[in-house]
Design a protein around this motif. Structure first.
Motif, PDB file in Angstrom:
ATOM      1  N   PHE A  64       0.881  -1.170   0.000  1.00  0.00           N
ATOM      2  CA  PHE A  64       0.000   0.000   0.000  1.00  0.00           C
ATOM      3  C   PHE A  64       0.913   1.213   0.000  1.00  0.00           C
ATOM      4  O   PHE A  64       1.480   1.548   1.029  1.00  0.00           O
ATOM      5  N   ALA A 102       2.545  -4.587   3.119  1.00  0.00           N
ATOM      6  CA  ALA A 102       1.649  -5.227   4.087  1.00  0.00           C
ATOM      7  C   ALA A 102       1.861  -6.739   4.113  1.00  0.00           C
ATOM      8  O   ALA A 102       1.803  -7.371   5.159  1.00  0.00           O
ATOM      9  N   PRO A 120       0.520 -10.407  15.395  1.00  0.00           N
ATOM     10  CA  PRO A 120       0.024  -9.205  16.071  1.00  0.00           C
ATOM     11  C   PRO A 120      -0.778  -8.333  15.120  1.00  0.00           C
ATOM     12  O   PRO A 120      -0.737  -8.517  13.901  1.00  0.00           O
ATOM     13  N   SER A 121      -1.498  -7.377  15.679  1.00  0.00           N
ATOM     14  CA  SER A 121      -2.307  -6.461  14.885  1.00  0.00           C
ATOM     15  C   SER A 121      -1.453  -5.749  13.841  1.00  0.00           C
ATOM     16  O   SER A 121      -0.361  -5.298  14.138  1.00  0.00           O
ATOM     17  N   GLY A 122      -1.966  -5.699  12.613  1.00  0.00           N
ATOM     18  CA  GLY A 122      -1.269  -4.974  11.556  1.00  0.00           C
ATOM     19  C   GLY A 122      -0.191  -5.765  10.839  1.00  0.00           C
ATOM     20  O   GLY A 122       0.529  -5.220  10.013  1.00  0.00           O
ATOM     21  N   CYS A 123      -0.093  -7.068  11.112  1.00  0.00           N
ATOM     22  CA  CYS A 123       0.993  -7.839  10.501  1.00  0.00           C
ATOM     23  C   CYS A 123       0.633  -8.329   9.097  1.00  0.00           C
ATOM     24  O   CYS A 123       1.455  -8.921   8.409  1.00  0.00           O
ATOM     25  N   GLY A 124      -0.608  -8.092   8.665  1.00  0.00           N
ATOM     26  CA  GLY A 124      -0.959  -8.430   7.289  1.00  0.00           C
ATOM     27  C   GLY A 124      -1.864  -9.639   7.135  1.00  0.00           C
ATOM     28  O   GLY A 124      -2.083 -10.108   6.016  1.00  0.00           O
ATOM     29  N   LYS A 125      -2.439 -10.124   8.224  1.00  0.00           N
ATOM     30  CA  LYS A 125      -3.287 -11.317   8.151  1.00  0.00           C
ATOM     31  C   LYS A 125      -4.525 -11.081   7.294  1.00  0.00           C
ATOM     32  O   LYS A 125      -4.827 -11.848   6.381  1.00  0.00           O
ATOM     33  N   THR A 126      -5.246 -10.000   7.607  1.00  0.00           N
ATOM     34  CA  THR A 126      -6.471  -9.708   6.865  1.00  0.00           C
ATOM     35  C   THR A 126      -6.165  -9.440   5.401  1.00  0.00           C
ATOM     36  O   THR A 126      -6.892  -9.882   4.506  1.00  0.00           O
ATOM     37  N   THR A 127      -5.075  -8.721   5.148  1.00  0.00           N
ATOM     38  CA  THR A 127      -4.690  -8.418   3.771  1.00  0.00           C
ATOM     39  C   THR A 127      -4.483  -9.712   2.984  1.00  0.00           C
ATOM     40  O   THR A 127      -4.959  -9.847   1.851  1.00  0.00           O
ATOM     41  N   GLU A 159     -10.772 -13.643  12.458  1.00  0.00           N
ATOM     42  CA  GLU A 159     -11.034 -13.370  13.879  1.00  0.00           C
ATOM     43  C   GLU A 159     -12.502 -13.548  14.215  1.00  0.00           C
ATOM     44  O   GLU A 159     -13.126 -12.634  14.765  1.00  0.00           O
ATOM     45  N   HIS A 170      -5.242 -13.126  16.446  1.00  0.00           N
ATOM     46  CA  HIS A 170      -4.019 -12.651  17.088  1.00  0.00           C
ATOM     47  C   HIS A 170      -3.921 -13.221  18.501  1.00  0.00           C
ATOM     48  O   HIS A 170      -3.056 -12.852  19.268  1.00  0.00           O
TER      49      HIS A 170
HETATM   50  N1  LIG Z   1      -6.407  -0.509   1.923  1.00  0.00           N
HETATM   51  C1  LIG Z   1      -5.300  -0.212   2.631  1.00  0.00           C
HETATM   52  N2  LIG Z   1      -4.606   0.921   2.393  1.00  0.00           N
HETATM   53  C2  LIG Z   1      -3.492   1.216   3.100  1.00  0.00           C
HETATM   54  N3  LIG Z   1      -2.986   0.459   4.059  1.00  0.00           N
HETATM   55  C3  LIG Z   1      -3.612  -0.681   4.358  1.00  0.00           C
HETATM   56  C4  LIG Z   1      -4.804  -1.082   3.666  1.00  0.00           C
HETATM   57  N4  LIG Z   1      -5.226  -2.260   4.170  1.00  0.00           N
HETATM   58  C5  LIG Z   1      -4.342  -2.574   5.132  1.00  0.00           C
HETATM   59  N5  LIG Z   1      -3.375  -1.646   5.237  1.00  0.00           N
HETATM   60  C6  LIG Z   1      -2.227  -1.682   6.171  1.00  0.00           C
HETATM   61  O1  LIG Z   1      -1.606  -2.930   6.046  1.00  0.00           O
HETATM   62  C7  LIG Z   1      -1.228  -3.424   7.317  1.00  0.00           C
HETATM   63  C8  LIG Z   1      -1.771  -4.802   7.519  1.00  0.00           C
HETATM   64  O2  LIG Z   1      -3.170  -4.702   7.676  1.00  0.00           O
HETATM   65  P1  LIG Z   1      -4.070  -5.961   7.979  1.00  0.00           P
HETATM   66  O3  LIG Z   1      -5.481  -5.499   8.041  1.00  0.00           O
HETATM   67  O4  LIG Z   1      -3.758  -7.028   7.026  1.00  0.00           O
HETATM   68  O5  LIG Z   1      -3.571  -6.345   9.429  1.00  0.00           O
HETATM   69  P2  LIG Z   1      -4.051  -7.542  10.358  1.00  0.00           P
HETATM   70  O6  LIG Z   1      -2.898  -8.457  10.533  1.00  0.00           O
HETATM   71  O7  LIG Z   1      -5.308  -8.138   9.847  1.00  0.00           O
HETATM   72  O8  LIG Z   1      -4.299  -6.784  11.726  1.00  0.00           O
HETATM   73  P3  LIG Z   1      -5.502  -6.939  12.787  1.00  0.00           P
HETATM   74  O9  LIG Z   1      -5.127  -8.069  13.678  1.00  0.00           O
HETATM   75  O10 LIG Z   1      -5.449  -5.636  13.498  1.00  0.00           O
HETATM   76  O11 LIG Z   1      -6.766  -7.158  12.021  1.00  0.00           O
HETATM   77  C9  LIG Z   1      -1.696  -2.412   8.347  1.00  0.00           C
HETATM   78  O12 LIG Z   1      -0.596  -1.631   8.747  1.00  0.00           O
HETATM   79  C10 LIG Z   1      -2.702  -1.571   7.608  1.00  0.00           C
HETATM   80  O13 LIG Z   1      -2.650  -0.257   8.056  1.00  0.00           O
END
Ligand SMILES: Nc1ncnc2c1ncn2[C@@H]1O[C@H](COP(=O)(O)OP(=O)(O)OP(=O)(O)O)[C@@H](O)[C@H]1O
Ligand SMILES: [Mg+2]
Lengths: 360, 259
Positions: free
Chosen positions: A13, A18, A37-44, A159, A192
């Motif tokens: 991004f 990510a 942990p939060s923000g590590c890219g799982k959802t992405t 989650e 997480h």
């Molecule tokens: N559409 C987007 N545009 C910009 N940055 C993004 C976008 N989607 C995710 N990110 C960034 O990518 C990183 C990973 O996000 P992601 O949602 O995959 O985290 P996660 O592991 O699922 O965290 P959580 O446990 O908090 O859900 C984060 O730092 C987030 O800010």
């Protein structure tokens, strides 16, 4: 046989990476977890598998077919969202029937399959209700039934238990395991919460900063963490700065002024190498200082504080040279909350095959 | 919390200021006197006279046709605009859609007049131009209401629909549309209300041949404020009020009040 292959997938991004060159395979029928942990890219990563987002590099292959040209609605992959994402204007039954309708099934099939799916999650008497008339746990079960009803090749769960209270969470964990066994659908689970991952999964990929740190079975992740991050993230761990004194069948580690200990051998370790020695609190025994310990690694110290949790008490012990170590002791005598008090002189010890030397 | 007497008093004063003139209009529409000066006695004759007035009926018909068509067009376009504003987080789009709301009506009226005359000629001013003009300023209101409705919704619902096999069109038809319907209806009622009592923009874009209710009232008032005007105003007030109440019931989150 690999059912899903993630090959060198990268998602950026802007300047931020990510998901960073991630590769792994998931076997058919597996309960696979992405933990981090939060923000590590799982959802992405999950969104790219579902088809809501596309990788910048790399490919996602399902049953041997590259998914890059398959839109979300045509992927045999369903998702259970953290917010459940039930359709508020449809009854429970209509929600569960939705994927079947979209697949063009005939009415009779839709009716019987929906009924069976609702029975499976024990909601057959709630078919006429609307989502806002359900409890959190019931919504969760509707979301599961809806995700599984059309037998996808893969069920993604982001989650899904995050919004439930502790008691319900535990109950749903057991139901998830049962459900997955019953239907045989491959689960990709995101969380997480490390305890949840350990309890549910066949295999876990631990993610950090968009990369996979370690991919292993739960017991191996917990027992043999390969990196400092994994050791720290999963469970509690004592971490002591260590220098390799000598290598061989066992590793000899110098813990500063504390002295040397014996540790399991590590491939590639060189004398003089700096790192950390990690050991779980439950592997550290604690006894009165006067009692002899049978283990080779032992130190005397003083109880700094303790934490009574109910079934166990964690003792925090000050060793010489400013080191501090946690030891776990089961409260096996009824009515006894602790065996040592603050300030007591104690002896901590552990086996030579416990713990691990890791890169700092 | 205890309310200070000063606060209560000033609130009452403001409400009186707002509603006393309206009440006067309503009361005098039932006054059995040609002059709106003092109360003589109760009558409904002004209302009876109103419905026998051909000019008035023609104006009412015009107003209704304009309001229905403009509201319908604005609802379709405004709904699409609202969805687009919600989905694509562009900054230009809301600006373009909402400007007609913020712009002084007189400006909009004049510019529409110039536009119609220069593009289609003087004789183009008709029912159609009024409808187009009303549609223009109603779109923004519908769009705001629809967007407010969408903003309160969990985005993953729409992703879930696609995830479970719905095409984008099926997602719209089976999920998005049913969920925004209250907003769409509220927007339509709002557009209807705005159109039916619009004066300024209508005045500029109607030309000579299209008297509407507000234009007719204005013409009548120029001569004298007759009880007939009061009666007509009362009816219009009643219609507007009903529509606003209905719209508020359907989409409380969009039309002020408690959300
Ligand atoms: N559409 C987007 N545009 C910009 N940055 C993004 C976008 N989607 C995710 N990110 C960034 O990518 C990183 C990973 O996000 P992601 O949602 O995959 O985290 P996660 O592991 O699922 O965290 P959580 O446990 O908090 O859900 C984060 O730092 C987030 O800010
Ligand atoms: Mg996430």
């Amino acid at each position: 046989m690999a059912q899903l292959e993630i090959r060198n997938v990268t998602r950026r991004f802007g300047d931020f990476v990510a998901v960073d060159d991630v590769s792994f395979e998931i076997k058919s029928g597996e309960f696979f977890t992405l933990l981090g942990p939060s923000g590590c890219g799982k959802t992405t990563l999950l969104r790219m598998i579902a088809g809501f987002d596309l990788p910048d590099r790399g490919s996602i292959v399902l049953d041997g077919v590259d998914l890059k040209d398959t839109p979300a609605e045509r992927r045999p992959i369903h998702t259970v969202f953290q917010s459940y994402a039930l359709f508020p204007h449809m009854t429970v039954e209509q929600n569960v029937a939705f994927p079947l309708r979209m697949a063009g099934k005939d009415d009779a099939t839709i009716r019987s399959t929906t009924r069976a799916a609702l029975e499976q999650v024990k909601l057959d008497d709630k078919g006429g209700r609307y989502p806002h008339e359900l409890s959190g746990g019931q919504k969760q079960r509707v979301a599961l039934a809806r995700g599984l009803v059309n037998r996808p090749r893969l069920l993604l769960l982001d989650e899904p238990l995050g919004a439930l209270d502790a008691k319900l969470r535990e109950q749903m964990q057991l139901e998830l395991i049962r459900l997955q066994k019953d239907v045989g659908v491959t689960f990709v689970f995101v969380t997480h919460a490390q305890a949840e991952a350990l309890a549910l999964s066949h295999r876990i990929a631990v993610m950090n900063h968009g990369r996979i740190e370690q991919l292993d079975e739960p017991s191996r992740l917990y027992g043999f963490p390969k990196t400092r991050f994994v050791a720290d993230f999963i469970g509690n761990v004592n971490m002591l700065d260590a220098t390799v004194a000598s290598t061989g069948a066992t590793l000899s580690l110098a813990l500063g002024k504390l002295g040397t200990i014996a540790a399991p051998a590590k491939e590639g370790a060189q004398p003089g190498q700096q790192g950390v020695y990690v050991i779980r609190p439950e592997q550290v025994s604690i006894r009165a200082a006067a009692d002899a310990a049978p283990e080779p690694n032992q130190f005397e110290g003083r109880v700094y504080d303790f934490l009574y949790i109910g079934d166990v008490t964690t003792y925090i012990v000050d060793l010489a040279d400013g080191h501090r170590i946690e030891a776990l002791l089961a409260n096996s005598l009824p009515g006894r909350a602790r065996f040592f008090d603050v300030g007591d002189r104690v002896r901590v010890s552990w086996k030579a095959e416990a713990g691990a030397f890791l890169d700092a | 919390m205890r309310r200070s007497p000063l606060l209560v008093a000033s609130a009452i004063a403001v409400y009186l200021f707002l509603y006393v003139p309206l009440a006067v209009v309503v009361v005098f529409s039932f006054n059995d006197s040609k002059l709106s000066a003092e109360w003589v006695g109760f009558t409904t004759s002004w209302y009876a006279k109103l419905v026998r007035n051909d000019e008035m009926l023609k104006a009412a018909t015009n107003s209704l046709v304009i309001a229905v068509v403009a509201a319908a067009a604005a609802t379709v376009l405004g709904t699409m605009a609202g969805i687009a504003m919600h989905r694509y987080k562009s900054r230009l789009l809301p600006f373009m859609v909402l400007t007609p709301i913020a712009m002084p009506e007189i400006l909009l009226g004049v510019s529409l007049l110039i536009f119609f005359i220069t593009t289609f000629g003087e004789e183009s001013l008709s029912l159609l131009t009024v409808i187009v003009a009303h549609t223009t300023f109603c779109i923004g209101f519908v769009a705001i209401i629809v967007r407010a409705r969408l903003a309160g919704m969990d985005e993953s619902i729409f992703e879930a629909a696609r995830d479970l096999g719905a095409t984008p069109w099926q997602t719209f038809r089976l999920v998005t549309l049913p969920l925004i319907t209250p907003g769409v209806i509220a927007g339509a009622l709002m557009a209807f209300t705005l159109s039916i009592d619009d004066f300024v923009i209508t005045f500029f874009t109607a030309g000579a041949g299209v008297p509407t209710l507000p234009l007719t009232i204005y013409t009548m008032v120029k001569v004298a404020v007759t009880p007939e005007v009061n009666a007509l105003s009362t009816l219009l007030m009643l219609l507007t009020l009903t529509l606003i109440v209905v719209a508020g019931k359907i989409a409380p989150d969009a039309i002020g009040g408690k959300g």
